[in-house]
Design a protein around this motif. Structure first.
Motif, PDB file in Angstrom:
ATOM      1  N   GLU A   1      23.607  70.041  61.556  1.00 12.12           N
ATOM      2  CA  GLU A   1      24.648  70.770  62.387  1.00 12.12           C
ATOM      3  C   GLU A   1      25.329  71.877  61.118  1.00 12.12           C
ATOM      4  OE1 GLU A   1      26.021  71.678  66.407  1.00 12.12           O
ATOM      5  OE2 GLU A   1      24.355  71.482  65.181  1.00 12.12           O
TER       6      GLU A   1
ATOM      7  N   ARG B   1      23.077  74.307  60.324  1.00 11.30           N
ATOM      8  CA  ARG B   1      22.724  75.402  61.262  1.00 11.30           C
ATOM      9  C   ARG B   1      23.977  76.479  61.490  1.00 11.30           C
ATOM     10  NH1 ARG B   1      24.352  76.306  66.710  1.00 11.30           N
ATOM     11  NH2 ARG B   1      25.760  74.828  66.695  1.00 11.30           N
TER      12      ARG B   1
ATOM     13  N   SER C   1      24.817  77.995  57.111  1.00 10.54           N
ATOM     14  CA  SER C   1      23.353  78.058  56.287  1.00 10.54           C
ATOM     15  C   SER C   1      23.683  78.818  55.087  1.00 10.54           C
ATOM     16  CB  SER C   1      22.182  78.814  57.030  1.00 10.54           C
ATOM     17  OG  SER C   1      21.841  78.315  58.093  1.00 10.54           O
TER      18      SER C   1
ATOM     19  N   HIS D   1      20.128  80.780  64.851  1.00 12.52           N
ATOM     20  CA  HIS D   1      21.118  79.564  65.348  1.00 12.52           C
ATOM     21  C   HIS D   1      22.176  79.786  65.912  1.00 12.52           C
ATOM     22  CE1 HIS D   1      19.589  77.791  61.086  1.00 12.52           C
ATOM     23  NE2 HIS D   1      18.724  77.711  61.774  1.00 12.52           N
TER      24      HIS D   1
ATOM     25  N   TRP E   1      21.336  66.615  67.617  1.00 11.77           N
ATOM     26  CA  TRP E   1      20.238  66.378  66.650  1.00 11.77           C
ATOM     27  C   TRP E   1      19.845  64.769  66.797  1.00 11.77           C
ATOM     28  CZ3 TRP E   1      18.014  70.451  65.335  1.00 11.77           C
ATOM     29  CH2 TRP E   1      18.851  71.515  65.060  1.00 11.77           C
TER      30      TRP E   1
ATOM     31  N   ALA F   1      15.604  73.581  70.292  1.00 13.37           N
ATOM     32  CA  ALA F   1      16.348  73.595  68.990  1.00 13.37           C
ATOM     33  C   ALA F   1      15.568  73.402  67.808  1.00 13.37           C
ATOM     34  CB  ALA F   1      17.390  72.387  69.170  1.00 13.37           C
ATOM     35  N   LYS F   2      14.174  72.828  67.837  1.00 12.76           N
ATOM     36  CA  LYS F   2      13.553  72.582  66.843  1.00 12.76           C
ATOM     37  C   LYS F   2      12.899  73.876  66.239  1.00 12.76           C
ATOM     38  CE  LYS F   2      12.357  67.763  67.530  1.00 12.76           C
ATOM     39  NZ  LYS F   2      11.252  66.784  67.776  1.00 12.76           N
TER      40      LYS F   2
ATOM     41  N   TRP G   1      15.529  76.427  64.717  1.00 17.11           N
ATOM     42  CA  TRP G   1      16.175  75.906  63.501  1.00 17.11           C
ATOM     43  C   TRP G   1      15.475  76.500  62.085  1.00 17.11           C
ATOM     44  CZ3 TRP G   1      16.107  72.705  59.161  1.00 17.11           C
ATOM     45  CH2 TRP G   1      17.169  72.396  58.495  1.00 17.11           C
TER      46      TRP G   1
END
Length: 474
Positions: free
Chosen positions: A336, A339, A342, A378, A395, A402-403, A406
C-alpha cells in the motif's frame, strides 16, 4: 526525442523529410484524435515547463482526470492510463530520456535503449537480484547488519530525521551487496555521508539533461551553467559521486563473490562497470529510502494501523526472514505504501515501434513517445476501491484488477531489477522498528517539514526532511 519521419498515405507510413514547422504539423495531424489541451497539438513547451518545475506527474494526472485514459502531452507524445493496455508498451524501446542516467561517458543497463543490449547487460547481474539469491544467509547478513546499525542510531523519545536515516540504510545495504559486507559505504556509522548530499546536489539538473540535453550541454560549454543557481552544485555533486564510486571499487576485495566481482568477469571496460555501479548505487538507495520515509511518516500519523502491525510482528522471530516475509499485514503495508507513495511515480517513456499500434480504438503511429505513470495507475477507483485511502487489508486477497493496475516496480521485461532487494530490506527494517518501537510525529513540527513531494522522477519530501519520535513499544 525520436524524430517523427512519416506521414500517412493509404494507411501506410512512409519516410517524410520536412522543415521543423512541417514536422510539427504532421505530428499534430497524426495524433489529432487523441484528446488533450489544444496547445499540445503544436508544442511541447507546456510539458517541458511542468517537468522542469517539478510538477510533471501531477500535471499528467490532472490531464487524465480531465481527458480520460489516453491523453496527448505534446505533438508526438501521449500518456496511457488504462491498466489492461499498459503491459505491452513497456516492451518497446526506450527514448533518449534515459541518456540522463549515463555516467563516466558510458551506458549502463538502465540507460541502454534497445532490448537486445539490455538483455545482454541484465544477464550479468540478473541472478544476483533474484529473491532466492537475496535469501542466502550471507546476503541476508548484509541487510540485517545494516538494519541493526539503523536501530542503534535511534534514541528513544528524541526526534529523528528518518529521511536521512533510511537513505543512509539503503545506501549501506546496496553498497554492501556490490562490494561485500565489510566494504562500500558506512553512512550509518558516520562515514562517507558527503556522498548522500552529493546525490541531492546532482539531481538539480536531472530534468534538463533528460529533456533538453543539447541545450544543457551548450549551457555548460559556454560557462552559463555556472551562473544558474544550483547548477554548479550539481556538477560538484557529480564529481563527488564519481570519486566515491571509484574509491569503493578500488578498496573492494576482487576475489570475494559479490556483485562487483561478477561485473569484473564480464569483459566490460572500467568506465562501463563504473557506470553500472553508480546507477545501482543511486537507484538502490533513493527508492528504498523514500519508500521507508513515506511509510513511517504515514504510520506515525495512524496509530491504529501501527498497533495492528506491532501485534502481528510479536508472533514471529525477526531473525527468521521467511516467517517475517509471510506476515500478511506487513506485506499489505508495504504494497500500500508502494501504491500511494511510489518512489518513482512518474512516466517512463517508450517509443511506439514500426507499424504503429492501436490503443483504445485509436491508431498511434510509429515513433510516438508513449508512457504510463504509477501515480495515475494507482489512483483509479475502478481498480482500487477508495483509491486515495491507505488500506493494507486490500492486499490480503487482492483483486485481479488491483494486480493489473499495480506497477510500483514497472511493467514488462524491463521491470525493476532491484525489487527483491528493496522488498527484503523494507520488510526487515519495518519489522525491527515496529516490534521494538512505536512512532509518532513530534508535538511541534519544524517549519521546514513538508511531506508533499518534489518530482525529480524519483521523489523526495519537499524539503528533504521527515521527523519522527520513536518510543519503546509496550
Amino acid at each position: 526525442m525520436e524524430p517523427f519521419p512519416a506521414c500517412q498515405t493509404s494507411g501506410q507510413w512512409t519516410a517524410h523529410q520536412s522543415t521543423s514547422a512541417l514536422a510539427v504539423y504532421y505530428k499534430s495531424l497524426a495524433l489529432k484524435d487523441v484528446p488533450g489541451p489544444f496547445v499540445t497539438r503544436y508544442s511541447k513547451i507546456p510539458l517541458l515547463y511542468q517537468t522542469i518545475t517539478l510538477n510533471r506527474t501531477r500535471y499528467i494526472h490532472d490531464l487524465h482526470q480531465k481527458y480520460g485514459p489516453l491523453v496527448r502531452l505534446a505533438p508526438d507524445e501521449i500518456s496511457l492510463n488504462h491498466p489492461p493496455s499498459v503491459g505491452p508498451i513497456y516492451n518497446y524501446e526506450k527514448t533518449h530520456f534515459y541518456n540522463a542516467f549515463e555516467a563516466y561517458g558510458a551506458k549502463n543497463m538502465f540507460s541502454t535503449p534497445d532490448r537486445a543490449h539490455h538483455s545482454g547487460r541484465r544477464k550479468h547481474l540478473g541472478g544476483e537480484y533474484t529473491k532466492q539469491y537475496m535469501l542466502k544467509p550471507e546476503n541476508l547478513t548484509v541487510i540485517y547488519d545494516r538494519v541493526r546499525q539503523m536501530v542503534n542510531n535511534i534514541v528513544p523519545d528524541e526526534p529523528k530525521d528518518v529521511f536521512y536515516l533510511f537513505n543512509y540504510l539503503a545506501q549501506d545495504v546496496i553498497s554492501g551487496f556490490f562490494f561485500g559486507n565489510q566494504n562500500g559505504s558506512h553512512l550509518l556509522q558516520g562515514q562517507d555521508t558527503e556522498v548522500f548530499d552529493a546525490w541531492h546536489m546532482r539531481r538539480q539538473t536531472f530534468h534538463w539533461w533528460a529533456e533538453l540535453p543539447n541545450f544543457t550541454k551548450m549551457l555548460h560549454s559556454t560557462g552559463i551553467a555556472n551562473l544558474i543557481p544550483g547548477w554548479a552544485d550539481a556538477t560538484k555533486g557529480e564529481e563527488i559521486i564519481n570519486d566515491m564510486t571509484h574509491k569503493w571499487m578500488d578498496n573492494c576485495d576482487q576475489e570475494k563473490a559479490h556483485l562487483l566481482t561478477k561485473l569484473n568477469q564480464t569483459g566490460m571496460s572500467r568506465e562501463e562497470i563504473s557506470a553500472e555501479v553508480m546507477d545501482h548505487m543511486g537507484a538502490g538507495h533513493e527508492t528504498t529510502g523514500t519508500t521507508l520515509t513515506f511509510m513511517i511518516d504515514h504510520l506515525s500519523k495512524n496509530p491504529a494501523q501501527q498497533k495492528k502491525l506491532h501485534k502481528e510482528l510479536m508472533t514471529v522471530d525477526l531473525n527468521d526472514f521467511n516467517a517475517v516475509d509471510k506476515l500478511p499485514y506487513l506485506h499489505g503495508v508495504v504494497l500500500e505504501t508502494l501504491r500511494l507513495y511510489s518512489s518513482i511515480p512518474a512516466s517512463e517513456p517508450r517509443i511506439v515501434p514500426d507499424g504503429g499500434v492501436t490503443l483504445l480504438d485509436k491508431f498511434i503511429p510509429p515513433h510516438t513517445v508513449i508512457s504510463a505513470q504509477p501515480y495515475s495507475m494507482h489512483r483509479q477507483e475502478e481498480y482500487f476501491d477508495r483509491c486515495l485511502d491507505f488500506i493494507p487489508e486490500r492486499w490480503l486477497e487482492p483483486t485481479a484488477k488491483a494486480k493489473t493496475a499495480w506497477m510500483a516496480f514497472g511493467k514488462g521485461t524491463r521491470g525493476c531489477i532491484g525489487q527483491n532487494i528493496a522488498m527484503v530490506t523494507i520488510k526487515v527494517a519495518v519489522s525491527h522498528l515496529y516490534k521494538t518501537f512505536e512512532s509518532m510525529k513530534p508535538a511541534v513540527l519544524s517549519e521546514k517539514e513538508d511531506m508533499d513531494f518534489k518530482d525529480y522522477y524519483m521523489i523526495t519530501p519537499k524539503n528533504d526532511t521527515c521527523t519522527v519520535v520513536f518510543r519503546k513499544a509496550d
